[in-house]
Scaffold this active site. Structure first.
Site, short mmCIF file in Angstrom:
data_model
loop_
_atom_site.label_atom_id
_atom_site.label_comp_id
_atom_site.label_asym_id
_atom_site.label_seq_id
_atom_site.Cartn_x
_atom_site.Cartn_y
_atom_site.Cartn_z
N HIS A 137 0.86 -1.20 0.00
CA HIS A 137 0.00 0.00 0.00
C HIS A 137 0.89 1.25 0.00
O HIS A 137 0.84 2.06 0.93
CB HIS A 137 -0.93 0.05 1.22
CG HIS A 137 -2.13 -0.84 1.10
ND1 HIS A 137 -2.96 -1.11 2.16
CD2 HIS A 137 -2.66 -1.50 0.05
CE1 HIS A 137 -3.93 -1.91 1.77
NE2 HIS A 137 -3.78 -2.16 0.49
N ASP B 139 -2.72 -6.39 -6.39
CA ASP B 139 -1.84 -7.50 -5.96
C ASP B 139 -2.43 -8.86 -6.33
O ASP B 139 -1.72 -9.87 -6.31
CB ASP B 139 -1.51 -7.43 -4.46
CG ASP B 139 -2.70 -7.18 -3.56
OD1 ASP B 139 -3.69 -6.59 -4.01
OD2 ASP B 139 -2.64 -7.56 -2.38
N HIS C 214 -2.55 -14.13 0.78
CA HIS C 214 -1.21 -13.75 1.25
C HIS C 214 -0.79 -14.70 2.37
O HIS C 214 -1.59 -15.00 3.27
CB HIS C 214 -1.19 -12.35 1.85
CG HIS C 214 -1.58 -11.25 0.91
ND1 HIS C 214 -0.80 -10.82 -0.13
CD2 HIS C 214 -2.70 -10.48 0.86
CE1 HIS C 214 -1.40 -9.84 -0.77
NE2 HIS C 214 -2.56 -9.62 -0.20
N TYR D 130 -1.47 -7.75 10.23
CA TYR D 130 -2.29 -7.62 9.02
C TYR D 130 -3.72 -7.21 9.39
O TYR D 130 -4.30 -6.30 8.80
CB TYR D 130 -2.29 -8.97 8.29
CG TYR D 130 -2.93 -8.94 6.92
CD1 TYR D 130 -2.16 -8.75 5.78
CD2 TYR D 130 -4.30 -9.10 6.76
CE1 TYR D 130 -2.74 -8.72 4.53
CE2 TYR D 130 -4.89 -9.07 5.51
CZ TYR D 130 -4.10 -8.89 4.40
OH TYR D 130 -4.68 -8.86 3.15
N HIS E 39 -11.14 -7.15 1.54
CA HIS E 39 -10.84 -5.88 2.14
C HIS E 39 -11.34 -4.69 1.34
O HIS E 39 -11.18 -3.54 1.74
CB HIS E 39 -9.31 -5.86 2.35
CG HIS E 39 -8.51 -4.72 1.90
ND1 HIS E 39 -7.73 -4.66 0.77
CD2 HIS E 39 -8.38 -3.52 2.50
CE1 HIS E 39 -7.13 -3.51 0.69
NE2 HIS E 39 -7.49 -2.79 1.72
N GLU F 28 -8.11 -5.76 -6.33
CA GLU F 28 -6.91 -4.98 -6.03
C GLU F 28 -5.72 -5.56 -6.80
O GLU F 28 -5.64 -6.76 -7.06
CB GLU F 28 -6.63 -4.97 -4.51
CG GLU F 28 -5.61 -3.90 -4.15
CD GLU F 28 -5.56 -3.55 -2.66
OE1 GLU F 28 -6.16 -4.27 -1.84
OE2 GLU F 28 -4.90 -2.53 -2.33
N HIS G 9 -11.05 -10.62 -5.89
CA HIS G 9 -10.81 -9.24 -5.43
C HIS G 9 -10.06 -8.51 -6.54
O HIS G 9 -9.15 -9.09 -7.15
CB HIS G 9 -9.97 -9.34 -4.14
CG HIS G 9 -9.55 -8.07 -3.50
ND1 HIS G 9 -10.17 -6.86 -3.67
CD2 HIS G 9 -8.51 -7.83 -2.63
CE1 HIS G 9 -9.55 -5.94 -2.94
NE2 HIS G 9 -8.53 -6.50 -2.32
N ASP H 95 -8.03 -11.81 0.90
CA ASP H 95 -7.23 -11.10 1.91
C ASP H 95 -7.52 -11.57 3.35
O ASP H 95 -6.62 -11.59 4.19
CB ASP H 95 -7.51 -9.59 1.84
CG ASP H 95 -6.78 -8.91 0.68
OD1 ASP H 95 -5.78 -9.47 0.20
OD2 ASP H 95 -7.21 -7.83 0.28
FE1 FEO Z 1 -6.82 -6.04 -0.81
FE2 FEO Z 1 -4.23 -8.30 -1.03
O1 FEO Z 1 -5.39 -6.95 -1.62
#
Ligand code: FEO
Length: 396
Positions: A23, A83, A227, A194, A147, A81, A79, A166
């Site tokens: 981020h 990543d 992750h 996290y 998230h 995002e 998701h 996430d």
């Molecule tokens: Fe909300 Fe691992 O991205």
């Protein structure tokens, strides 16, 4: 290189030992991280999520070593995002009409980030499912704010795997892949860091979603997040932790965070710490100069605290700029049910403590009336107010 997760399910992500922040620079990475994608090879071949764009070509090459890309029946984008979606554009350039299963919000985030390319979206909602052959199916569960508003989880029946994206993840590189093979202390430390720094603002939604998942009565043998380590040994342990962390969580701890110019405010910080230890020897006390400390680690300690004290000297009618930025992040994390007290030194106008009081109130803390405000350096009369401030912080 793919690694087996269970039966016909494999991990095919990217272990990122080089990553130092996430981020932007808002999240420090101390033990590496990973972007986990998964390949299911049942009657249908399904790819769940991808990796961050810098690793997209290596990811696609790895996929090609395992399968003919044309054999992918559909992709699940849990998701949007970057990543997790960073390789999607390049992948879909090679297999353009492959269906992409995702939420309505993920269509917005994917098209918003990558443009409208006519991708073959299949919008799903909680409870929708798709057969993948061999008597197995995938069930989708929307997970808004875990998230992003676009997030969902995917549950695989028979193998009982929850691909949670996430949620339940950690920024922690685990080549051994599974929680029972990871360092247990580090794993929980990273899982908590996290949660605090990414998910805590959404704790009410986390609590509701955990209730909902529990009521679905899905047998869960494995939780495979996007992750970090995969939870296969007692996977419910991390769901139970999330249930606990999503309450207004606190331990018997007081954290003191300060910024200082000429050590006067630092002296007050340490005197407060000593007084906490004197009045309540069983209370854990931590002190951080926020200008020299890892912001995310300090926030994790604040999350554990029942009360905090925050100090800054007055500078140009304001507080130190380090503290200003730190307080903005503190407010963003939306901690609940914690007391706070402001303190600081000043030489001339002396607005700092009042500004701290206002910022802490805006950040959702229950700010006690007591404060320490010292002209020039702390004097006996200033330090003499510390016992009252501490007993007010410690009181139930
Ligand atoms: Fe909300 Fe691992 O991205």
């Amino acid at each position: 290189m793919k690694k087996n997760v269970k039966n016909n399910v494999s991990w095919i992500g990217y272990i990122d030992w080089e990553l130092q922040t996430f981020h932007g620079t808002d999240y420090s990475i101390k033990n590496g991280s990973s972007q986990n994608a998964y390949l299911i090879q049942e009657g249908k071949t399904v790819l769940i999520d991808t990796v961050w764009a810098p690793h997209r070509f290596e990811f696609i090459d790895n996929l090609k070593k395992e399968i003919d890309l044309k054999k992918i029946d559909f992709i699940v984008a849990n998701h949007g995002e970057v990543d997790h979606s960073g390789a999607l554009s390049s992948l879909l350039d090679e297999i353009p009409n492959t269906p992409v299963y995702c939420t309505a919000n993920a269509v917005k985030s994917l098209e918003g980030q990558y443009g409208k390319h006519g991708w073959n979206f299949h919008v799903v909602k909680t409870g929708d499912s798709v057969n993948i052959g061999n008597g197995k199916k995938l069930i989708f569960i929307e997970m808004p704010m875990l998230h992003w508003p676009d997030t969902m989880a995917t549950y695989m029946t028979e193998d009982n795997i929850l691909f949670s994206n996430d949620a339940f993840g950690q920024h922690y590189a685990v080549e051994e892949m599974f929680n029972d093979l990871a360092n247990p202390c580090l794993l929980m430390k990273e899982a908590l860091k996290y949660y605090v720094n990414i998910l805590n603002p959404f704790s009410p939604m986390v609590a509701r979603k955990i209730d909902e998942i529990k009521k679905m009565n899905l047998p869960i043998d494995i939780i495979a997040p996007s992750h970090g380590a995969i939870w296969r040994d007692n996977p419910m342990q991390i769901i139970d932790k999330y249930a606990l962390w999503s309450t207004p969580y606190k331990e018997n701890q007081v954290t003191i965070a300060y910024a200082t110019m000429w050590e006067g405010t630092a002296q007050i910080a340490h005197e407060i710490a000593k007084e906490v230890a004197r009045q309540s020897p069983s209370t854990v006390v931590k002190v951080f100069n926020i200008s020299k400390s890892d912001k995310n680690e300090v926030m994790t300690e604040i999350f554990k605290s029942k009360a905090i004290a925050v100090g800054s000297p007055t500078v140009v009618n304001d507080i130190l700029s380090d503290m200003e930025g730190w307080l903005a992040f503190l407010k963003e994390l939306r901690f609940k049910g914690k007391k706070a007290a402001p303190f600081g030194c000043y030489g001339w106008s002396g607005e700092g403590v009042k500004i701290l009081r206002d910022r802490l109130t805006q950040a959702g803390f229950n700010v006690i009336p007591e404060e320490i405000k010292s002209l020039w350096n702390p004097k006996e009369e200033d330090l003499g107010k510390i016992p009252n401030l501490v007993s007010s912080l410690l009181a139930d």
